[in-house]
Design an enzyme around this catalytic site. Sequence first.
Site, mmCIF file in Angstrom:
data_model
loop_
_atom_site.group_PDB
_atom_site.id
_atom_site.type_symbol
_atom_site.label_atom_id
_atom_site.label_comp_id
_atom_site.label_asym_id
_atom_site.label_seq_id
_atom_site.Cartn_x
_atom_site.Cartn_y
_atom_site.Cartn_z
ATOM 1 C CD GLU A 1 -28.840 54.029 -28.771
ATOM 2 O OE1 GLU A 1 -28.453 53.728 -29.921
ATOM 3 O OE2 GLU A 1 -28.149 54.663 -27.948
ATOM 4 C CD GLU B 1 -20.843 54.781 -16.493
ATOM 5 O OE1 GLU B 1 -20.409 53.618 -16.369
ATOM 6 O OE2 GLU B 1 -20.103 55.779 -16.588
ATOM 7 C CD GLU C 1 -2.208 65.552 -21.289
ATOM 8 O OE1 GLU C 1 -3.080 66.389 -21.591
ATOM 9 O OE2 GLU C 1 -2.178 64.383 -21.741
ATOM 10 N N GLY D 1 -5.354 62.312 -18.444
ATOM 11 C CA GLY D 1 -6.227 62.314 -19.609
ATOM 12 C C GLY D 1 -7.696 62.483 -19.275
ATOM 13 N N GLY E 1 1.851 68.169 -28.266
ATOM 14 C CA GLY E 1 2.899 67.451 -28.984
ATOM 15 C C GLY E 1 2.551 67.285 -30.449
ATOM 16 C CG HIS F 1 -21.986 30.323 1.804
ATOM 17 N ND1 HIS F 1 -22.983 30.653 0.905
ATOM 18 C CD2 HIS F 1 -22.587 30.132 3.008
ATOM 19 C CE1 HIS F 1 -24.147 30.658 1.544
ATOM 20 N NE2 HIS F 1 -23.927 30.336 2.820
ATOM 21 C CB VAL G 1 -20.945 53.267 -21.305
ATOM 22 C CG1 VAL G 1 -20.379 53.359 -19.904
ATOM 23 C CG2 VAL G 1 -20.904 51.827 -21.799
ATOM 24 C CG MET H 1 -12.842 54.441 -28.229
ATOM 25 S SD MET H 1 -13.557 56.010 -28.743
ATOM 26 C CE MET H 1 -12.787 56.220 -30.365
#
Length: 459
Positions: A202, A186, A33, A40, A114, A438, A182, A312
């Site tokens: 959009e 958000e 990494e 990530g 890497g 309930h 999304v 994704m």
Amino acid sequence: MPAHQVVVIGAGPGGYVAAIRAAQLGLDVACVEKEQALGGTCLRVGCIPSKALLEASERFYAAKEGKLVGVKLGEVQLDLAAMMAHKDKVVKANTDGIDFLFKKNKVTRYLGHGRIVGPNRVVVEGPEGTTELETTYIIVATGSKVAMLPGVEVDYQTIVTSDQAIAFDRVPQSLVVIGGGVIGLELGSVWHRLGAKVTVLEYLPRILGGMDGELSKTAERIFKKQGLDIRTGMKVTRGYVKDGKGVVEVETGETFVAEKVLLAASRIPNTDGLGLESVGISLERGRIPINAHWQTQVPNIYAIGDVVAGPMLAHKAEEEGVAVAEYIATGYGHVDYGSIPNVVYTHPEIASVGKSEEELKAEGVPYKKGSFPFSANGRARAINDTEGFVKVLAHAETDRVLGVHIIGPHAGDLIAEAAVAMAFKASAEDIGRASHAHPTLAEAVKEAALAAWDRPLHI
């Protein structure tokens, strides 16, 4: 030369989970990494920090707008620095947790970029030099990055990506969001709650284009009522900085000017500098092609997560990480792609699993629909959060659940029941006959299932 049975490139949700699961199965595993912090994009600058800000901003907004039932407050003031400090603390706890899990499971971590130099060789180019690793299997899990939009000049200060939009040091007076998916919705919600005038542009005829149409239309209506200025059918042609402001031009001739502009149109696979071409792996539409066992054109090199086909989503990558590790160790691995949920953490939350009505119609699948509004749910009334509904789509002949779509309080948690039910091929009757405590919000799922099977009880 250090040697390992498995080398994972990338320590995001797919990569670190693959590494841990492979180690649990007795394999000698290394994970490469390039970032100091593990986890990530999701843990460092994506899912986790954005959810911390969404939750904190929602509470601030509720207090500021007097939406706390039975509570009288004086002047409510924003402490943005404290909110950001909380976000950073949450991120650190999660990334440190991955480091702990690596040590616990004896996963060897290599810091650096890497690069594949052969079917069984990975070079790590790190801050302290270059290390070459020998391995039997390679798993590519390098995730995705922000997709740039032609004509939009991102300077990472005025015109920014989500990486910067989770770390503004003050609330912008105005924010234009390019993209009604999304991420755009958000982060647009976060800064709207904290005081910014937010405009969402959009390109498609509706926001959340990949979700069920009824869900996205309801969401758009609610977000507009909250104060978000949502413009659909807007093709952005230019974005640039002028006089310290962000300027966005659209094909219709309109121009939008704001203190900040967030580019959140889409994301693309992160395959730069991986050395794929050195072993004969060619991309298809920017993604790494794989077979049913996540093998690339080189059988001992696997790929998972955002670099391969499919949504994704962090949890999709995690499931693939587990499946790949198990396939390498045991010869068998499986992911049920039909029961992977998708969640938008706005307020109200939006969640889906399985097929939408549009998809079922396009495929010619006969279906029946059952819906139940949260306005008829006792728990939703008790917590004063009644907007939205649950919709269950079931096969018209077999009653098997084909899709569940929720907009409303805690939709992201409620969708888990639907995902499990679909994984076990449940019918609408199965969900409807199962006892639900309930009063709970989950009773709305039961009632929607009853509506799809026969008839609901409480409406």
